[in-house]
Design a protein around this motif. Structure first.
Motif, PDB file in Angstrom:
ATOM      1  N   LEU A  47       0.798  -1.224   0.000  1.00  0.00           N
ATOM      2  CA  LEU A  47       0.000   0.000   0.000  1.00  0.00           C
ATOM      3  C   LEU A  47       0.836   1.282   0.000  1.00  0.00           C
ATOM      4  O   LEU A  47       0.558   2.202  -0.775  1.00  0.00           O
ATOM      5  CB  LEU A  47      -0.938   0.013   1.215  1.00  0.00           C
ATOM      6  N   VAL A  48       1.833   1.333   0.865  1.00  0.00           N
ATOM      7  CA  VAL A  48       2.582   2.581   1.032  1.00  0.00           C
ATOM      8  C   VAL A  48       3.727   2.681   0.029  1.00  0.00           C
ATOM      9  O   VAL A  48       3.791   3.625  -0.766  1.00  0.00           O
ATOM     10  CB  VAL A  48       3.099   2.724   2.479  1.00  0.00           C
ATOM     11  N   ALA A  49       4.649   1.711   0.084  1.00  0.00           N
ATOM     12  CA  ALA A  49       5.817   1.780  -0.798  1.00  0.00           C
ATOM     13  C   ALA A  49       5.436   1.499  -2.243  1.00  0.00           C
ATOM     14  O   ALA A  49       5.943   2.145  -3.160  1.00  0.00           O
ATOM     15  CB  ALA A  49       6.894   0.802  -0.335  1.00  0.00           C
ATOM     16  N   GLY A  50       4.560   0.523  -2.473  1.00  0.00           N
ATOM     17  CA  GLY A  50       4.238   0.111  -3.832  1.00  0.00           C
ATOM     18  C   GLY A  50       3.231   0.982  -4.555  1.00  0.00           C
ATOM     19  O   GLY A  50       3.294   1.118  -5.776  1.00  0.00           O
ATOM     20  N   LEU A  51       2.304   1.575  -3.811  1.00  0.00           N
ATOM     21  CA  LEU A  51       1.266   2.378  -4.459  1.00  0.00           C
ATOM     22  C   LEU A  51       1.328   3.863  -4.116  1.00  0.00           C
ATOM     23  O   LEU A  51       1.369   4.704  -5.007  1.00  0.00           O
ATOM     24  CB  LEU A  51      -0.129   1.831  -4.110  1.00  0.00           C
ATOM     25  N   ALA A  52       1.310   4.193  -2.824  1.00  0.00           N
ATOM     26  CA  ALA A  52       1.188   5.599  -2.430  1.00  0.00           C
ATOM     27  C   ALA A  52       2.361   6.450  -2.920  1.00  0.00           C
ATOM     28  O   ALA A  52       2.143   7.508  -3.536  1.00  0.00           O
ATOM     29  CB  ALA A  52       1.046   5.718  -0.914  1.00  0.00           C
ATOM     30  N   TYR A  53       3.575   6.011  -2.657  1.00  0.00           N
ATOM     31  CA  TYR A  53       4.734   6.814  -3.065  1.00  0.00           C
ATOM     32  C   TYR A  53       4.793   7.037  -4.575  1.00  0.00           C
ATOM     33  O   TYR A  53       4.927   8.175  -5.026  1.00  0.00           O
ATOM     34  CB  TYR A  53       6.038   6.188  -2.556  1.00  0.00           C
ATOM     35  N   PRO A  54       4.721   5.990  -5.396  1.00  0.00           N
ATOM     36  CA  PRO A  54       4.830   6.259  -6.840  1.00  0.00           C
ATOM     37  C   PRO A  54       3.631   7.000  -7.419  1.00  0.00           C
ATOM     38  O   PRO A  54       3.793   7.788  -8.350  1.00  0.00           O
ATOM     39  CB  PRO A  54       4.985   4.866  -7.457  1.00  0.00           C
ATOM     40  N   ILE A  55       2.451   6.769  -6.874  1.00  0.00           N
ATOM     41  CA  ILE A  55       1.290   7.493  -7.403  1.00  0.00           C
ATOM     42  C   ILE A  55       1.411   8.976  -7.080  1.00  0.00           C
ATOM     43  O   ILE A  55       1.225   9.830  -7.952  1.00  0.00           O
ATOM     44  CB  ILE A  55      -0.029   6.892  -6.883  1.00  0.00           C
ATOM     45  N   VAL A  56       1.738   9.294  -5.826  1.00  0.00           N
ATOM     46  CA  VAL A  56       1.825  10.702  -5.435  1.00  0.00           C
ATOM     47  C   VAL A  56       3.023  11.389  -6.090  1.00  0.00           C
ATOM     48  O   VAL A  56       2.867  12.395  -6.793  1.00  0.00           O
ATOM     49  CB  VAL A  56       1.886  10.839  -3.898  1.00  0.00           C
TER      50      VAL A  56
END
Length: 190
Positions: free
Chosen positions: A165-174
């Motif tokens: 959720l955080v490393a795989g999705l949130a960081y690259p999306i934001v």
């Protein structure tokens, strides 16, 4: 009448640039950590595993310790953030993951090209999440250390759910999306 939107999802470019962005994050953190951190534990760990855990700590993903017996799983001790444990020696590592993801998003938006709106540019940049997600889940899985005996198995490593959720999705999306948006702004200023 509905307007037709001509948009191609940058799957392959997102995969490649996401993997490169995560790899750059890992290499930068490795360079800083390898010269100043000594890890002591009862578990024998390779240096790349410790570097991996610092990468996840820089993404605010904790290292967790769990034990399983049969169908029951329980946490052992507190979750660890190696950067916090280092007592401010490595606080600057929190700044590293946004930089490669921002640059990756900018490059991805540039590679897609075309005359798109700010929203599409953000979306283009955010597609680095494809490669970033695959790499972060793979590294979280393989960097964990597991042992078992007497019907009990223990695992220490990055939390898989938070890695997703955080490393795989949130960081690259934001940050990838912000890179794509920056591409849009710079392109339209010229």
């Amino acid at each position: 009448m509905v307007a037709k939107i001509d948009y191609q999802v940058p799957w392959f470019s997102g995969l490649i640039l996401g993997v490169i962005s995560f790899g750059m994050t890992f290499m930068l953190i490795h360079e800083f950590v390898s010269y100043g951190y000594q890890w002591t534990t009862m578990v024998d760990l390779e240096s790349w595993q410790i570097d991996s855990w610092f990468v996840f700590s820089a993404h605010h993903v904790p290292v967790s310790q769990t034990a399983s017996s049969g169908s029951e799983t329980m946490a052992i001790g507190d979750n660890m953030n190696l950067i916090k444990e280092s007592r401010s020696q490595f606080n600057f590592l929190y700044l590293i993951p946004p930089i490669p993801t921002f640059i990756g998003g900018l490059l991805l938006a540039d590679s897609v090209g075309g005359k798109h709106s700010a929203g599409y540019s953000f979306l283009n940049g955010a597609f680095i999440a494809i490669g970033y997600l695959v790499t972060s889940i793979g590294l979280a899985w393989f960097s964990a250390e597991s042992t078992s005996g007497l019907g009990v198995s223990m695992r220490i490593g990055p939390s898989l759910v938070e890695s997703f959720l955080v490393a795989g999705l949130a960081y690259p999306i934001v940050f990838g999306g912000l890179g794509g948006l920056a591409h849009y702004v710079v392109r339209n200023l010229s």
